[in-house]
Design a protein around this motif. Structure first.
Motif, PDB file in Angstrom:
ATOM      1  N   LEU A 118       0.912  -1.191  -0.188  1.00  0.00           N
ATOM      2  CA  LEU A 118       0.054   0.126  -0.045  1.00  0.00           C
ATOM      3  C   LEU A 118       0.724   1.234   0.012  1.00  0.00           C
ATOM      4  N   ASN A 119       2.022   1.250   0.713  1.00  0.00           N
ATOM      5  CA  ASN A 119       2.902   2.382   0.862  1.00  0.00           C
ATOM      6  C   ASN A 119       3.238   2.684  -0.339  1.00  0.00           C
ATOM      7  N   ASP A 120       3.623   1.826  -1.475  1.00  0.00           N
ATOM      8  CA  ASP A 120       4.154   2.136  -2.848  1.00  0.00           C
ATOM      9  C   ASP A 120       3.139   2.732  -3.783  1.00  0.00           C
ATOM     10  N   LEU A 121       1.840   2.290  -3.276  1.00  0.00           N
ATOM     11  CA  LEU A 121       0.774   2.773  -4.065  1.00  0.00           C
ATOM     12  C   LEU A 121       0.227   4.070  -3.744  1.00  0.00           C
ATOM     13  N   GLY A 122       0.280   4.731  -2.451  1.00  0.00           N
ATOM     14  CA  GLY A 122      -0.083   6.036  -2.195  1.00  0.00           C
ATOM     15  C   GLY A 122      -0.372   5.931  -0.756  1.00  0.00           C
TER      16      GLY A 122
ATOM     17  N   ARG B  40       2.956   3.147 -11.008  1.00  0.00           N
ATOM     18  CA  ARG B  40       2.867   3.366  -9.581  1.00  0.00           C
ATOM     19  C   ARG B  40       3.588   4.597  -9.249  1.00  0.00           C
ATOM     20  N   GLU B  41       3.145   5.011  -7.951  1.00  0.00           N
ATOM     21  CA  GLU B  41       3.695   6.306  -7.413  1.00  0.00           C
ATOM     22  C   GLU B  41       5.357   5.931  -7.010  1.00  0.00           C
ATOM     23  N   VAL B  42       5.584   4.719  -6.353  1.00  0.00           N
ATOM     24  CA  VAL B  42       6.942   4.079  -6.159  1.00  0.00           C
ATOM     25  C   VAL B  42       7.003   2.980  -7.107  1.00  0.00           C
ATOM     26  N   PRO B  43       7.931   2.990  -8.143  1.00  0.00           N
ATOM     27  CA  PRO B  43       7.883   1.995  -9.185  1.00  0.00           C
ATOM     28  C   PRO B  43       8.773   0.776  -9.041  1.00  0.00           C
ATOM     29  N   LYS B  44       8.729   0.642  -7.695  1.00  0.00           N
ATOM     30  CA  LYS B  44      10.043  -0.354  -7.314  1.00  0.00           C
ATOM     31  C   LYS B  44       9.145  -1.415  -6.359  1.00  0.00           C
ATOM     32  N   LEU B  45       9.751  -2.615  -6.458  1.00  0.00           N
ATOM     33  CA  LEU B  45       9.275  -3.795  -5.666  1.00  0.00           C
ATOM     34  C   LEU B  45      10.425  -4.298  -4.756  1.00  0.00           C
ATOM     35  N   SER B  67      19.022  -2.307 -19.962  1.00  0.00           N
ATOM     36  CA  SER B  67      17.873  -2.846 -19.643  1.00  0.00           C
ATOM     37  C   SER B  67      17.608  -3.918 -18.244  1.00  0.00           C
ATOM     38  N   PHE B  68      18.717  -4.636 -18.402  1.00  0.00           N
ATOM     39  CA  PHE B  68      18.690  -5.615 -17.280  1.00  0.00           C
ATOM     40  C   PHE B  68      19.193  -4.951 -15.866  1.00  0.00           C
ATOM     41  N   GLU B  69      19.873  -3.733 -16.044  1.00  0.00           N
ATOM     42  CA  GLU B  69      20.260  -3.233 -14.928  1.00  0.00           C
ATOM     43  C   GLU B  69      18.992  -2.518 -14.317  1.00  0.00           C
ATOM     44  N   ALA B  70      18.241  -1.930 -15.344  1.00  0.00           N
ATOM     45  CA  ALA B  70      16.919  -1.327 -14.848  1.00  0.00           C
ATOM     46  C   ALA B  70      16.043  -2.311 -14.135  1.00  0.00           C
ATOM     47  N   ALA B  71      15.766  -3.359 -14.595  1.00  0.00           N
ATOM     48  CA  ALA B  71      14.990  -4.530 -14.355  1.00  0.00           C
ATOM     49  C   ALA B  71      15.351  -4.846 -12.907  1.00  0.00           C
ATOM     50  N   ALA B  72      16.575  -5.057 -12.631  1.00  0.00           N
ATOM     51  CA  ALA B  72      17.022  -5.711 -11.470  1.00  0.00           C
ATOM     52  C   ALA B  72      17.033  -4.569 -10.437  1.00  0.00           C
ATOM     53  N   LYS B  73      17.204  -3.412 -10.667  1.00  0.00           N
ATOM     54  CA  LYS B  73      16.922  -2.168  -9.768  1.00  0.00           C
ATOM     55  C   LYS B  73      15.604  -2.090  -9.163  1.00  0.00           C
ATOM     56  N   ARG B  74      14.762  -2.206 -10.170  1.00  0.00           N
ATOM     57  CA  ARG B  74      13.159  -2.120  -9.754  1.00  0.00           C
ATOM     58  C   ARG B  74      12.653  -3.123  -8.894  1.00  0.00           C
TER      59      ARG B  74
END
Lengths: 184, 325
Positions: A118-122, B40-45, B67-74
């Motif tokens: 949720l924190n990452d969504l808003g 998303r607001e924070v485009p990272k998992l 591209s691989f670098e961006a993928a790994a960092k996300r």
């Protein structure tokens, strides 16, 4: 293996209807309410609660789905989990009261992951938790605001929730109550 | 708790031929979820927090590496990058020694680009390292993530939001250019075939590999006939001047006239045909600027898809008990 049914279809329907009333009561109406179900069965429960909310107060049953797979703390130890889609309702969650909906509350780790997601969504105004069954054995300081049924269980037991959307029938069962008997 | 969806992860990704249709569709679907993260607001998992991905690039490739670098960092993984240029490889170090050196630093996955066909398989089967291996292009053999991202971009353009769960049954894809040296073409041919698409190859006879008869494709050397046949997808391959050591065709202008997507040929394409190119493009040689910049072009979608696909692949090889040490 001993299986005992603890909630039948009518019980589940009643519990969800009561939860919907409680949500409206604690939120003082249906304004700025977003229900986010946690896949898989949490989404179906959220949709059912949303339908009741819509009957009670038209337009208040905004429902989405929140997948928490990528936020779990056990990704390394378990077999690979396949994430399910996350659907955020068009209005987003900023400033809303988000009610997380899941079928069973157990260790609390799924909900911890959901809070991170949720924190990452808003930034919701408040986050509440509704579950069909609370079976205890929390491993984190998390509690539910709306509970369908409190079900004291032993760690060795399994709670199975089946819903007609996915499994053909509505039921909550406890499997394997007496582990000593299982071996016979 | 009710059972979650458990599936086997991927140990390595070496070739698209290791994937059946269900596995390929699963990667494409997972990439849909990954693409959604970017909005998303924070485009990272946080899924790969604490895991390390090593990019081992024995051959130049800026876009694949980025591209691989961006993928790994996300996915919150740490990335270390090794490029052969200016490294110990130019001092004569072998793949084995480089890989073991990198592995000794503690990595969970190796993304390998190498000029030798089969290098990724060698590294994965050797027992030199415990890390998962993702093939990012090996010689003229395969470039699996490129095949996957092309399939993803085609499916997305075709089915938009209804893409999930679908394969590419019935899609007619024409690939034009240097098939002989193209690992992109090989990965596309096999993956598209697995996903149910029909593939047609157009190339000068000198740039078709000897064994092409065994591939699940039709071939010709007439681009105009292929365009008249109204394909759903027209994929132009890059003329790789670094691999053009022999006289495969008389002159670049001659190539462009016969096998290039010129403005005039582009005008003859039916509306709705997707124009693709794996990049980097030689504008004016295999593809005209007008075609590359048109609405029919999926070329930038391919780049965006690349990050989503690589996130999906890294997640599958790095999560789960089956993967890694």
């Amino acid at each position: 293996m001993l299986t005992r049914t603890v909630l039948q279809q009518a019980d589940i329907t009643r519990a969800l209807s009561r939860i919907a009333h409680e949500i409206l009561e604690s939120n003082r109406g249906g304004a700025d309410l977003v229900l986010l179900g946690i896949p898989t069965r949490g989404v179906m429960l959220a949709e059912r609660i949303g339908r009741v909310l819509d009957e009670l107060e038209p337009g208040s049953g905004t429902v989405g789905a929140l997948d928490v797979t990528m936020y779990r703390d056990d990704l390394r130890g378990k077999p690979t989990r396949t994430p399910q889609p996350t659907r955020v309702p068009p209005g987003g969650i900023d400033g809303k009261t988000v009610v997380l909906v899941d079928d069973v509350l157990y260790s609390g780790r799924t909900i911890r992951a959901a809070l991170d997601a949720l924190n990452d969504l808003g930034r919701p105004r408040a986050v509440r938790l509704a579950v069909l069954v609370d079976r205890g054995h929390r491993e984190l300081p998390i509690r539910a605001d709306f509970v369908g049924k409190n079900l004291p269980t032993a760690m060795a037991e399994r709670i199975n929730v089946t819903l007609r959307e996915l499994d053909g029938e509505d039921a909550v069962t406890i499997v394997g109550r007496h582990s000593a008997e299982e071996t016979r | 708790m009710t059972p979650a969806t458990h599936d086997a992860g991927l140990r390595n990704l070496l070739s698209v031929r290791d994937l059946d249709a269900a596995a390929a569709v699963r990667i494409l679907d997972l990439a849909e979820d990954m693409a959604e993260v970017a909005t998303r607001e924070v485009p990272k998992l946080p899924a790969l927090r604490g895991r390390t991905v090593a990019n081992l690039f024995f051959e130049d490739s800026t876009r694949t590496r980025l591209s691989f670098e961006a993928a790994a960092k996300r996915l919150s993984a740490d990335v270390i990058t090794f490029s052969a240029k200016g490294s110990s490889v130019s001092k004569g170090e072998s793949l084995k020694d480089t890989a073991q050196t990198i592995a000794a630093m503690g990595v969970d996955a190796v993304v390998l680009r190498h000029s030798a066909s089969g290098a990724a398989r060698v590294l994965a089967d050797s027992g030199w390292i415990d890390a998962a291996v993702v093939n990012a292009g090996d010689g003229t053999h395969e470039h699996p993530t490129q095949g996957l991202l092309d399939a993803f971009a085609m499916r997305k353009r075709r089915h938009a939001d209804a893409s999930r769960g679908r394969d590419l049954a019935g899609l007619r894809v024409t690939i034009v250019g240097d098939i002989l040296h193209s690992r992109v073409a090989r990965s596309n041919v096999w993956l598209l075939h697995t996903l149910g698409a029909e593939v047609h190859l157009v190339a000068p006879r000198t740039l078709l590999p000897a064994g092409v008869g065994a591939w699940p494709v039709t071939t010709s050397s007439d681009l105009d006939a292929a365009i008249a046949d109204e394909p759903d997808v027209l994929m132009m391959l890059r003329i790789q001047s670094e691999r053009m050591h022999a006289a495969y065709f008389p002159h670049e202008r001659e190539y462009s006239r016969q096998w290039g997507l010129t403005d005039e040929r582009f005008g003859r394409l039916p509306a709705g045909t997707m124009v693709m190119h794996p990049g980097p493009m030689n504008r004016g040689l295999e593809i005209s600027a007008k075609a590359a910049d048109s609405d029919a072009s999926v070329i930038l979608d391919q780049v965006t898809s690349g990050v989503s696909i690589r996130m999906a692949v890294l997640y599958l090889v790095l999560s789960g008990a089956a993967a890694g040490a």
